[in-house]
Design a protein around this motif. Structure first.
Motif, PDB file in Angstrom:
ATOM      1  N   ARG A 295       0.913  -1.179  -0.037  1.00 36.03           N
ATOM      2  CA  ARG A 295      -0.068   0.039   0.058  1.00 36.03           C
ATOM      3  C   ARG A 295       1.022   1.155  -0.047  1.00 36.03           C
ATOM      4  O   ARG A 295       1.965   1.280   0.717  1.00 36.03           O
ATOM      5  CB  ARG A 295      -0.989   0.034   1.126  1.00 36.03           C
ATOM      6  N   GLN A 296       0.594   2.054  -0.967  1.00 45.69           N
ATOM      7  CA  GLN A 296       1.230   3.253  -1.116  1.00 45.69           C
ATOM      8  C   GLN A 296       0.564   4.490  -1.357  1.00 45.69           C
ATOM      9  O   GLN A 296      -0.291   4.182  -2.492  1.00 45.69           O
ATOM     10  CB  GLN A 296       2.401   3.253  -2.124  1.00 45.69           C
ATOM     11  N   ASP A 297       0.546   5.496  -0.771  1.00 50.06           N
ATOM     12  CA  ASP A 297      -0.118   6.776  -1.144  1.00 50.06           C
ATOM     13  C   ASP A 297      -1.719   6.623  -1.192  1.00 50.06           C
ATOM     14  O   ASP A 297      -2.443   7.066  -1.884  1.00 50.06           O
ATOM     15  CB  ASP A 297       0.208   7.465  -2.401  1.00 50.06           C
ATOM     16  N   GLY A 298      -2.059   5.780  -0.277  1.00 52.78           N
ATOM     17  CA  GLY A 298      -3.438   5.357  -0.309  1.00 52.78           C
ATOM     18  C   GLY A 298      -4.148   4.094  -1.326  1.00 52.78           C
ATOM     19  O   GLY A 298      -5.292   4.115  -1.341  1.00 52.78           O
ATOM     20  N   ARG A 299      -3.230   3.726  -1.991  1.00 51.88           N
ATOM     21  CA  ARG A 299      -3.618   2.880  -3.171  1.00 51.88           C
ATOM     22  C   ARG A 299      -2.999   1.368  -2.977  1.00 51.88           C
ATOM     23  O   ARG A 299      -1.695   1.458  -2.395  1.00 51.88           O
ATOM     24  CB  ARG A 299      -3.488   3.541  -4.569  1.00 51.88           C
TER      25      ARG A 299
END
Length: 470
Positions: A295-299
């Motif tokens: 998960r990165q930057d909410g995605r």
């Protein structure tokens, strides 16, 4: 710059977006102190941007230059194994020894009956690295036999209990593919995966033009060439070479599937966490069946990272944004390729957010299915049931305590849960003796039209006093 199509695909991105992508790539090359860095972006299944930066002015590598991709090789092996599963040749629950007997991972060698699923998801407990000298920097001829890739004892943790990354585990999976296909693993890979997908520049050995690998001194701006060894029986763990153009096609395949290679449904199965929390929980990194998840930057991103002496690589896909990114570097350590790839995805998603498909009504509707839609209750908890395409259903909770899920229609008139708590569970429509719908049953959970409907078959019955105040 040479790009893998006659027309420049970068024309599909706005100038501001392309400028931001190039800036991120340039920062990654400079701060990462790498001889060269190539980046690419895929949107809608097509390469829409590719560029490179290098230490040599005017001679940046393009999307057709090969780099070693390290453990991204594992995603190719996993696709081969899942093809065998879909063909009915094996089951993921099968012990490896059933199809590849006599290895140190077999039940007679003290490592237990490790399953194919455990090897794919790195939950087998096998050692992370083979014994002997550093396998990535030494000739594969030093490890000529498959059993040479396993320690004694081979198992470091109880099988199935925890995630523990294992390169030898994928060497075993490559050997499994070779045995079941009756040919070397690399030959099978070319015939059943690379050729059908048009990955003509993805090979076991480097083919010109290709980058050389380097190590950069940590305290001085000087470099040393790294060895480019053939890894022998360890090849399925990290041998492959590829290009930004080919890996862009691979990313598009991981997102959409291809009926000639593997279905989208099977690929979706591969990106579900194989151990630890469910996708709905708040984890940050996990592993599926041959695919890394983060998960990165909410995605949610999936794909894989790779490293070999002199090389770093990343392929990440955001299904929600319909965007993927590829990053390749020819340095042993330095640039954070995973963060760069995630940033390339974020830049495109923020500058040019995905335009949703237009709403369209269903082409036809079954009145009996339409009558099922609307409000249902699990006990006192309200849920809305929606009718989707292909007779699918979606249950959406209307309170903070409910459990939602999507359901796929089956030929026998039931539905199978696709996600969340009800994944794999059966939804049945229960009818009264007169044929009227009484309630929904999802794995024994009763959903009725009114809270605790006295006419529905509710376990334990309803208090005879009914609803009241105290």
């Amino acid at each position: 710059m040479t790009l893998p199509s006659e027309e420049s695909p970068s024309e599909e991105l706005l100038p501001g977006t392309r400028r931001a992508l190039l800036h991120r790539l340039a920062v990654g090359q400079a701060e990462g102190r790498t001889p060269s860095l190539v980046g690419a972006v895929v949107r809608g299944g097509r390469l829409v941007w590719a560029d490179g930066r290098s230490m040599i002015d005017g001679h940046s590598p393009d999307a057709d230059v090969q780099y070693r991709i390290g453990s991204i090789t594992k995603t190719f092996v996993a696709v081969q194994v899942m093809r065998l599963r879909d063909e009915g040749v094996l089951d993921l629950a099968d012990p490896l020894d059933r199809h590849l007997p006599g290895t140190a991972a077999g039940p007679g060698a003290g490592a237990g009956a490790l399953t194919i699923a455990q090897l794919l998801g790195h939950t087998s407990g096998l050692a992370s690295e083979p014994p002997g000298p550093w396998w990535e920097r030494t000739p594969g001829t030093l490890r000529p036999l498959l059993d040479d890739v396993l320690h004694e004892p081979a198992v470091r943790h109880p099988a199935g209990r925890r995630f523990h990354y294992s390169n030898p585990g994928f060497a075993l999976l490559g050997a499994l593919v070779s045995r079941l296909r009756g040919q070397p693993w690399g030959d099978a890979l070319h015939e059943e995966v690379l050729a059908p997908l048009g990955l003509t520049r993805t090979t076991l050995s480097p083919q010109a033009p290709h980058a050389g690998g380097f190590g950069v001194h940590p305290w001085a701006d000087v470099m040393v060439p790294e060895p480019l060894e053939d890894t022998g029986v360890m090849a399925p763990a990290g041998q492959l070479w590829s290009t930004a153009a080919d890996l862009s096609r691979w990313a598009a395949f991981l997102a959409q599937g291809d009926k000639a290679v593997l279905s989208a449904d099977t690929l979706a199965e591969m990106r579900q966490p194989a151990s630890g929390p469910d996708e709905a929980d708040g984890w940050t990194t996990s592993y599926g069946l041959g695919l890394q998840l983060r998960r990165q930057d909410g995605r949610l991103l999936y794909g894989h990272l790779g490293s070999m002496p002199g090389f770093l690589a990343a392929v990440l896909v955001s299904q929600r944004d319909d965007v993927a990114a590829v990053v390749l570097a020819n340095v042993t350590a330095g640039p954070a390729v995973a963060l760069i790839a995630a940033d390339l995805i974020r830049i495109v998603a923020e500058h040019e957010p995905r335009i949703p498909d237009p709403w369209r009504p269903l082409p036809a509707v079954d009145p009996a299915l339409l009558a099922l839609t609307g409000l249902w209750h699990w006990g006192p908890s309200p849920h809305l049931l929606h009718l989707r395409a292909d007779r699918g259903l979606e249950l959406i909770p209307q309170s903070q305590t409910g459990r939602g899920a999507r359901f796929r229609a089956e030929a026998d008139g039931t539905w199978t849960g696709l996600d969340g708590y009800y994944a794999g569970e059966t939804l049945r429509v229960v009818r009264a003796p007169d044929g009227a719908v009484s309630h929904l049953d999802i794995g024994t959970f009763v959903f009725s039209r009114t809270p605790y409907d006295p006419d529905a078959d509710i376990p334990g019955g309803l208090d005879p006093g009914g609803w009241r105040t105290y």
